[in-house]
Design a protein around this motif. Structure first.
Motif, short mmCIF file in Angstrom:
data_model
loop_
_atom_site.label_atom_id
_atom_site.label_comp_id
_atom_site.label_asym_id
_atom_site.label_seq_id
_atom_site.Cartn_x
_atom_site.Cartn_y
_atom_site.Cartn_z
N ASP A 290 -1.55 -22.57 -43.37
CA ASP A 290 -2.51 -21.49 -43.10
C ASP A 290 -1.87 -20.25 -42.49
OD1 ASP A 290 -4.32 -23.42 -43.91
OD2 ASP A 290 -4.98 -23.92 -41.87
N THR A 291 -0.56 -20.26 -42.27
CA THR A 291 0.10 -19.25 -41.44
C THR A 291 0.89 -18.23 -42.27
OG1 THR A 291 2.14 -20.54 -41.23
CG2 THR A 291 0.36 -20.99 -39.63
N LEU A 381 8.15 -5.68 -53.18
CA LEU A 381 7.74 -6.82 -52.37
C LEU A 381 8.87 -7.08 -51.38
CD1 LEU A 381 5.62 -9.17 -52.00
CD2 LEU A 381 7.22 -10.56 -53.35
N ALA A 382 8.55 -7.09 -50.09
CA ALA A 382 9.56 -7.32 -49.07
C ALA A 382 9.06 -8.37 -48.09
CB ALA A 382 9.89 -6.02 -48.33
N TRP A 383 9.99 -9.12 -47.52
CA TRP A 383 9.63 -10.18 -46.59
C TRP A 383 10.74 -10.37 -45.57
CZ3 TRP A 383 10.91 -10.74 -51.71
CH2 TRP A 383 12.10 -11.44 -51.99
N GLN A 384 10.37 -10.88 -44.43
CA GLN A 384 11.39 -11.25 -43.45
C GLN A 384 11.95 -12.62 -43.84
OE1 GLN A 384 10.53 -13.05 -39.64
NE2 GLN A 384 11.78 -11.52 -38.58
N VAL A 414 2.49 6.42 -51.29
CA VAL A 414 3.07 5.15 -50.86
C VAL A 414 1.95 4.31 -50.26
CG1 VAL A 414 4.79 4.03 -49.39
CG2 VAL A 414 5.28 6.27 -50.40
N HIS A 415 1.52 3.29 -51.02
CA HIS A 415 0.43 2.42 -50.57
C HIS A 415 1.06 1.10 -50.11
CE1 HIS A 415 -3.10 -0.42 -51.50
NE2 HIS A 415 -3.36 0.21 -50.37
N ARG A 416 0.85 0.76 -48.84
CA ARG A 416 1.47 -0.43 -48.26
C ARG A 416 0.39 -1.42 -47.83
NH1 ARG A 416 5.99 -0.70 -43.32
NH2 ARG A 416 6.18 -2.98 -43.29
N SER A 417 0.61 -2.70 -48.17
CA SER A 417 -0.27 -3.79 -47.75
C SER A 417 0.57 -4.79 -46.98
CB SER A 417 -0.92 -4.47 -48.95
OG SER A 417 -1.64 -3.55 -49.75
N ARG A 418 0.13 -5.16 -45.77
CA ARG A 418 0.95 -5.98 -44.88
C ARG A 418 0.21 -7.25 -44.47
NH1 ARG A 418 2.96 -2.29 -40.00
NH2 ARG A 418 4.41 -4.05 -39.80
N VAL A 419 0.96 -8.36 -44.43
CA VAL A 419 0.46 -9.62 -43.91
C VAL A 419 1.50 -10.16 -42.94
CG1 VAL A 419 -0.14 -12.01 -44.45
CG2 VAL A 419 -0.90 -10.16 -45.95
N ALA A 420 1.08 -10.42 -41.71
CA ALA A 420 1.97 -10.90 -40.65
C ALA A 420 1.08 -11.53 -39.57
CB ALA A 420 2.79 -9.74 -40.07
N HIS A 476 7.78 -12.78 -39.67
CA HIS A 476 7.09 -13.53 -40.72
C HIS A 476 6.23 -12.64 -41.62
CE1 HIS A 476 7.33 -17.51 -38.17
NE2 HIS A 476 8.53 -17.04 -38.52
N GLU A 477 6.55 -11.37 -41.69
CA GLU A 477 5.74 -10.46 -42.51
C GLU A 477 6.13 -10.53 -43.98
OE1 GLU A 477 4.84 -5.68 -43.12
OE2 GLU A 477 5.36 -6.44 -41.11
N VAL A 478 5.11 -10.39 -44.82
CA VAL A 478 5.28 -10.12 -46.25
C VAL A 478 4.53 -8.82 -46.52
CG1 VAL A 478 4.80 -10.87 -48.60
CG2 VAL A 478 5.48 -12.56 -46.87
N THR A 479 5.16 -7.89 -47.22
CA THR A 479 4.53 -6.59 -47.45
C THR A 479 4.70 -6.18 -48.91
OG1 THR A 479 4.31 -4.39 -46.44
CG2 THR A 479 6.53 -5.10 -46.97
N LEU A 480 3.72 -5.47 -49.41
CA LEU A 480 3.78 -4.90 -50.76
C LEU A 480 3.65 -3.40 -50.65
CD1 LEU A 480 3.71 -5.33 -53.91
CD2 LEU A 480 1.22 -5.16 -53.70
#
Length: 509
Positions: A290-291, A381-384, A414-420, A476-480
């Protein structure tokens, strides 16, 4: 910080192995509204090609119906429920990856079962009757959906027969016999139908050579190979939950690559290879699912897995799933990309981000993928990068600088979407609400809102056909990032400095 210069010409093509298949709970659960609504959402934002689950032949789907009544004795095949499941899937643009299992009780040779719902895992008491059942299923599918359609459905024989939980005594001999009988039954219906296996779990590499030897010596059909991959260690149980150690995400890619190495030079070399289950944990009650860590750890797998196998199926698309009994709370560490009531988890966003990328690969790295679509839109697509249990804690920040070839001139959006953690993170939001087992309507609204990625829209100047993109990612971020050309339509008389109605002093006054 060094700058990575991304080339202007494509270096490859982004295939669809990462979304070719996805897992689900036992097929009977597909009759539930939450399952159907979740699959519709997944298909609208990701678009998987195939779906695989257990229990096609188990009693709760009701296909195999032996009878002995008033002097009448025989077997009837009922497809009432199966038709509803397959019709709904096909209507949503997703095909079945048919797993043949578990054993109907009326055909089983014993009473050993697995899971709360008691899937029978014993061999058939009569292999001829098993073959007739398999052929009845296949022929009905052909009659209903057409031969050309069903030829596109992979047919997998059983699930994890190397484990005593899933196959009585984990007997190779008994499984090989089942595989041979099943493959012959399928091919007797139509030689171009696809049949394969052995659907083994991680740690069962000692099955590959015996399986290759058996099908070679007896000239048994094998159209594809299937197996599973996970990165977690033994379960550390707590009430209604599990913790486990984690291996580095690279271990998944290493598992993907192993069968091809072991089967080099055999008759099975070069066959299509499908990972029909993969994730971090093999438990349906591990909160890691879930994380944000789950998304960050799987990002390099989605990006690189297609180099090694033809498909790798995330286990599973939603938490409408019952193995260790009925889940006790809305978020419970379930396998799904979606929690109950379509709560989007970080891993769901990883897949949705991938679905928005172009097919022209411009660059790949240990922490990023850059693509372009046919319209010229550039996506990043970028991630730590993350490790496993034995690795040091990831730092609070991860930085990346890219020089990108971009469409047009002047400026780009530049449209950025972030999940962390705490950003697009339903698990953190649920924790802040006190982990409600059955969220109220108000709490569900809050969870849905909190599960949305954090989004921003800015612009950058283009210099010599390029922009420099600086990204700082949280732990722990994933970003588009999506980059489009800007066609400026601002009239000459507009002056944003005067929005508050103040006059701007004349120049030189």
């Amino acid at each position: 910080m060094s700058t990575i210069v991304v080339p202007s010409s494509p270096t490859g093509v982004l295939g669809d192995a990462w979304r070719r298949c996805v897992g689900t709970g036992r097929l009977n659960l597909a009759l539930r509204a939450d399952h159907q609504e979740s699959l519709a959402l997944v298909q609208s934002e990701i678009g998987f090609r195939y779906v695989r689950g257990h229990g096609l032949l188990s009693d709760d789907l009701g296909i195999h119906r032996p009878y002995d009544v008033a002097g009448h004795r025989g077997t009837r095949y009922s497809f009432t429920y199966a038709d509803q499941v397959l019709d709904a899937w096909l209507d949503l643009g997703i095909r079945p990856f048919l797993e043949l299992g578990f054993m109907p009780s009326g055909l089983a040779s014993g009473d050993q079962t697995v899971f709360w719902w008691r899937g029978n895992v014993t061999p058939p008491r009569d292999h001829g009757e098993w073959a007739a059942l398999v052929q009845a299923v296949v022929r009905h599918a052909i009659d209903r959906y057409g031969l050309d359609e069903v030829r596109r459905w992979p047919i997998e024989v059983w699930n994890e027969p190397n484990l005593v939980n899933f196959w009585q005594d984990a007997s190779q001999e008994a499984y090989f016999r089942l595989y041979e009988v099943t493959a012959a039954a399928v091919k007797d219906v139509d030689a171009e139908l696809q049949v394969g296996g052995p659907a083994i779990s991680p740690g069962a590499d000692d099955w590959w050579q015996p399986f290759a030897d058996f099908v070679t010596d007896r000239d048994v059909p094998v159209d594809f190979l299937s197996f599973h991959a996970y990165t977690t260690g033994p379960a550390q149980h707590v009430p209604f939950g599990t913790y486990q150690t984690l291996r580095d995400p690279q271990s998944l890619l290493d598992q993907f690559a192993t069968p091809a190495k072991l089967l080099a030079g055999s008759r099975l070399e070069g066959l299509p290879t499908h990972v029909t289950e993969f994730s971090t944990s093999y438990r349906p009650d591990n909160p890691v699912h879930d994380t944000p860590y789950q998304a960050a750890s799987l990002a390099p797998v989605l990006v690189g897995g297609g180099d090694l196998v033809d498909s790798f199926s995330y286990w599973t698309f939603c938490d409408v799933f019952e193995e260790e009994n009925v889940p006790t709370s809305a978020l419970h560490g379930g396998f799904g990309l979606l929690g109950h009531r379509q709560l989007r988890k970080p891993a769901f966003h990883l897949y949705a981000f991938m679905a928005r990328m172009g097919t022209q690969v411009l660059h790949r790295g240990a922490d990023h993928l850059v693509t372009r679509d046919d319209a010229g839109r550039v996506t990043v697509l970028a991630w730590q990068p993350v490790g496993g249990t034995d690795a040091p804690d990831e730092p609070a920040r991860h930085e990346l600088r890219l020089s990108l070839p971009v469409p047009g001139a002047g400026r780009v959006s530049v449209h950025r979407s972030r999940v962390a953690p705490e950003q697009g993170d339903v698990h953190s939001a649920w924790r802040h609400l006190g982990r409600p087992g059955s969220p109220t309507s108000r709490q569900l609204d809050l969870l849905h809102e909190a599960s949305e990625p954090v989004r921003s829209l800015t612009s950058l100047d283009v210099v010599d056909g390029r922009v420099t993109l600086d990204l700082t990612l949280d732990r722990h971020e994933v970003t588009l990032v999506e980059i489009d050309a800007v066609h400026d339509e601002t009239p000459a008389w507009l002056d944003d400095a005067r929005i508050l109605g103040r006059q701007v002093a004349a120049q030189g006054a």
